[in-house]
Each structure stands twice: as C-alpha cells, then as structure tokens.
Design an enzyme around this catalytic site. Structure first.
Site, PDB file in Angstrom:
ATOM      1  N   ASN A   1       0.855  -1.194   0.000  1.00  0.00           N
ATOM      2  CA  ASN A   1       0.000   0.000   0.000  1.00  0.00           C
ATOM      3  C   ASN A   1       0.883   1.234   0.000  1.00  0.00           C
ATOM      4  O   ASN A   1       2.022   1.200   0.467  1.00  0.00           O
ATOM      5  CB  ASN A   1      -0.883   0.005   1.260  1.00  0.00           C
ATOM      6  CG  ASN A   1      -1.846   1.179   1.286  1.00  0.00           C
ATOM      7  OD1 ASN A   1      -2.412   1.555   0.252  1.00  0.00           O
ATOM      8  ND2 ASN A   1      -2.042   1.772   2.451  1.00  0.00           N
TER       9      ASN A   1
ATOM     10  N   HIS B   1       0.867   5.079   1.487  1.00  0.00           N
ATOM     11  CA  HIS B   1       0.160   5.904   2.472  1.00  0.00           C
ATOM     12  C   HIS B   1       0.810   7.292   2.502  1.00  0.00           C
ATOM     13  O   HIS B   1       2.031   7.404   2.565  1.00  0.00           O
ATOM     14  CB  HIS B   1       0.236   5.256   3.851  1.00  0.00           C
ATOM     15  CG  HIS B   1      -0.543   6.004   4.874  1.00  0.00           C
ATOM     16  ND1 HIS B   1      -1.920   5.919   4.965  1.00  0.00           N
ATOM     17  CD2 HIS B   1      -0.169   6.876   5.832  1.00  0.00           C
ATOM     18  CE1 HIS B   1      -2.341   6.705   5.935  1.00  0.00           C
ATOM     19  NE2 HIS B   1      -1.298   7.309   6.485  1.00  0.00           N
TER      20      HIS B   1
ATOM     21  N   SER C   1       4.785   6.713   2.500  1.00  0.00           N
ATOM     22  CA  SER C   1       5.382   5.419   2.830  1.00  0.00           C
ATOM     23  C   SER C   1       4.742   4.320   1.986  1.00  0.00           C
ATOM     24  O   SER C   1       3.520   4.297   1.824  1.00  0.00           O
ATOM     25  CB  SER C   1       5.123   5.055   4.298  1.00  0.00           C
ATOM     26  OG  SER C   1       5.467   6.115   5.165  1.00  0.00           O
TER      27      SER C   1
ATOM     28  N   ASP D   1      -2.448   0.454   8.392  1.00  0.00           N
ATOM     29  CA  ASP D   1      -1.261   1.283   8.120  1.00  0.00           C
ATOM     30  C   ASP D   1      -0.084   0.969   9.053  1.00  0.00           C
ATOM     31  O   ASP D   1       0.707   1.859   9.390  1.00  0.00           O
ATOM     32  CB  ASP D   1      -1.609   2.787   8.215  1.00  0.00           C
ATOM     33  CG  ASP D   1      -2.671   3.195   7.215  1.00  0.00           C
ATOM     34  OD1 ASP D   1      -2.732   2.585   6.137  1.00  0.00           O
ATOM     35  OD2 ASP D   1      -3.451   4.121   7.506  1.00  0.00           O
TER      36      ASP D   1
HETATM   37  C1  GRF Z   1      -2.865   8.843  -2.411  1.00  0.00           C
HETATM   38  O1  GRF Z   1      -2.536   9.998  -1.719  1.00  0.00           O
HETATM   39  C2  GRF Z   1      -2.498   7.614  -1.633  1.00  0.00           C
HETATM   40  O2  GRF Z   1      -1.363   7.776  -0.852  1.00  0.00           O
HETATM   41  C3  GRF Z   1      -3.694   7.435  -0.739  1.00  0.00           C
HETATM   42  O3  GRF Z   1      -4.790   7.774  -1.544  1.00  0.00           O
HETATM   43  C4  GRF Z   1      -4.376   8.678  -2.565  1.00  0.00           C
HETATM   44  C5  GRF Z   1      -4.736   8.051  -3.875  1.00  0.00           C
HETATM   45  O4  GRF Z   1      -4.511   8.898  -4.966  1.00  0.00           O
HETATM   46  N1  GRF Z   1      -3.733   6.093  -0.206  1.00  0.00           N
HETATM   47  P1  GRF Z   1      -4.577   8.321  -6.445  1.00  0.00           P
HETATM   48  O5  GRF Z   1      -5.945   7.666  -6.612  1.00  0.00           O
HETATM   49  O6  GRF Z   1      -3.473   7.333  -6.615  1.00  0.00           O
HETATM   50  O7  GRF Z   1      -4.437   9.517  -7.322  1.00  0.00           O
END
Ligand code: GRF
Length: 195
Positions: free
Chosen positions: A110, A112, A139, A148
């Site tokens: 993932n 984050h 991260s 997370d």
């Molecule tokens: C990103 O900021 C990611 O870190 C978080 O959700 C957002 C997704 O953005 N988990 P995208 O859909 O990849 O533009």
C-alpha cells in the site's frame, strides 16, 4: 526478466498512483512486474477510465450492501482468475477483511501519504501541519491486519513549508508517491522472483 510478477492494482478514485505504476513499467519491458488487472470497489472511479486508456484490463463491483468478507472473496476470486501474484493498493478506500489479508499474506503493498508510523488513517496532511511536523512524506508498506502498520518498504520526505495548507502539501506529497511506489513495487517483485 523472463517472467514478470503479475500485479493487480486496487483503486477507488482518480488512479494517479496506478498511472505511475503503469508508466514506470511501460518505460522498460524488462521490469520485474506487470499490471494484469486494475480492480475497483467503485464502478464510477475516474481511475478505471484512465486504466482503460492506458490499455489495462479493468474490473469493478460496488461493495454496497455486501458484507466485507463476502465482497473481499469476490475480489479474491477475480484476482485468482487473472493469475495475480501481488496486489498494489493505490487509493483503495476500503478496509480489507482479516480473511483476505491472510490469503494474501506478504503479497499486498500500500502507499500511504504520511511518514509512517506518524499519521495513520485519513486526513494525514492536515494532521502533519497541525502537529507542527518539519517534514511530511509518504510510505510504501506491506499490509497486515493492523491499519497502516505493516513493515515499511520505502519512504520519501517532503518539507512542510510555512505557507502550506493540506492541499498544497498533498500535491507535493503525491509527486513523491509517484516517484517511490513504482521503485518499491519493482524491488519487491524482483525479490519475490528471486526468492
Ligand atoms: C494517495 O494519496 C495515496 O497515498 C492514498 O490515496 C491517494 C490516492 O490517490 N492512499 P490516487 O488515486 O493514486 O491519485
């Protein structure tokens, strides 16, 4: 790389990280991963349109009205139909059931938007500014049952500027996300193949 790791990217929204993962792979066919499916729990997600434009296969099903486990098992079945070996969550706004996490143990990454273990959960940029942090960041981590909290594989720092609000900070952090996620996925996929 003869046999790239088959990756599914799970999204719920705009899909900019999915695009970064796809473009990184596209720049060099010798990458250790290849995206075989982009899946979503939000059939109208903008990222699905983008994925199809990028020539990627898509699948979606609304989770509404379904038990978490029941929905996850449908996702699991689709991933297996596509021979998926590794999952990259990219703005997938859905908690995974413990059963799903167990089935894919060590196989879910993932991204984050915080310097974990700081600011788990949502609204990370505002919280980083309010906390007076000097740096924000992002991260890439392995997904475990604890939200997370899985092992961190890669991080990038982004300086918080005096004039920043949550939106301006999110914009710069997103650029950092796009830079580190493909590298972390590539490294993880390579290690899987070499294991
Ligand atoms: C990103 O900021 C990611 O870190 C978080 O959700 C957002 C997704 O953005 N988990 P995208 O859909 O990849 O533009």
């Amino acid at each position: 790389m003869v046999d790239p790791v088959r990756v599914a990217v799970l999204i719920s929204g705009r899909g900019s990280n999915m695009r970064a993962l796809s473009e990184y792979r596209r720049r060099d066919p010798d990458r250790a991963y290849r995206i075989v499916l982009v899946a979503s729990n939000v059939p109208e997600a903008r990222g699905l349109v983008l994925a199809r434009r990028l020539g990627l296969k898509t699948w979606s099903l609304s989770h509404k009205g379904m038990e978490r486990r029941e929905f996850d098992m449908k996702v699991d079945a689709v991933l297996r139909e596509h021979g998926v070996e590794l999952i990259a969550l990219a703005g997938y706004m859905r908690l995974l059931s413990p059963e799903f996490v167990k089935l894919w143990d060590g196989r879910i990454l993932n991204i984050h938007p915080s310097l974990l273990p700081l600011h788990k959960g949502l609204d990370t940029h505002r919280r980083a500014i309010l906390a007076g942090d000097e740096n924000a960041g992002c991260s890439v981590h392995l997904v475990t049952d604890d939200l997370d909290s899985g092992p961190v594989l890669a991080q990038a720092q982004v300086r918080i500027l005096p004039r920043d609000d949550a939106d301006s900070l999110a914009e710069r952090v997103l650029e950092a996300e796009h830079a580190i996620y493909p590298l972390a996925l590539e490294e993880y996929a390579r290690a899987l193949r070499e294991a």
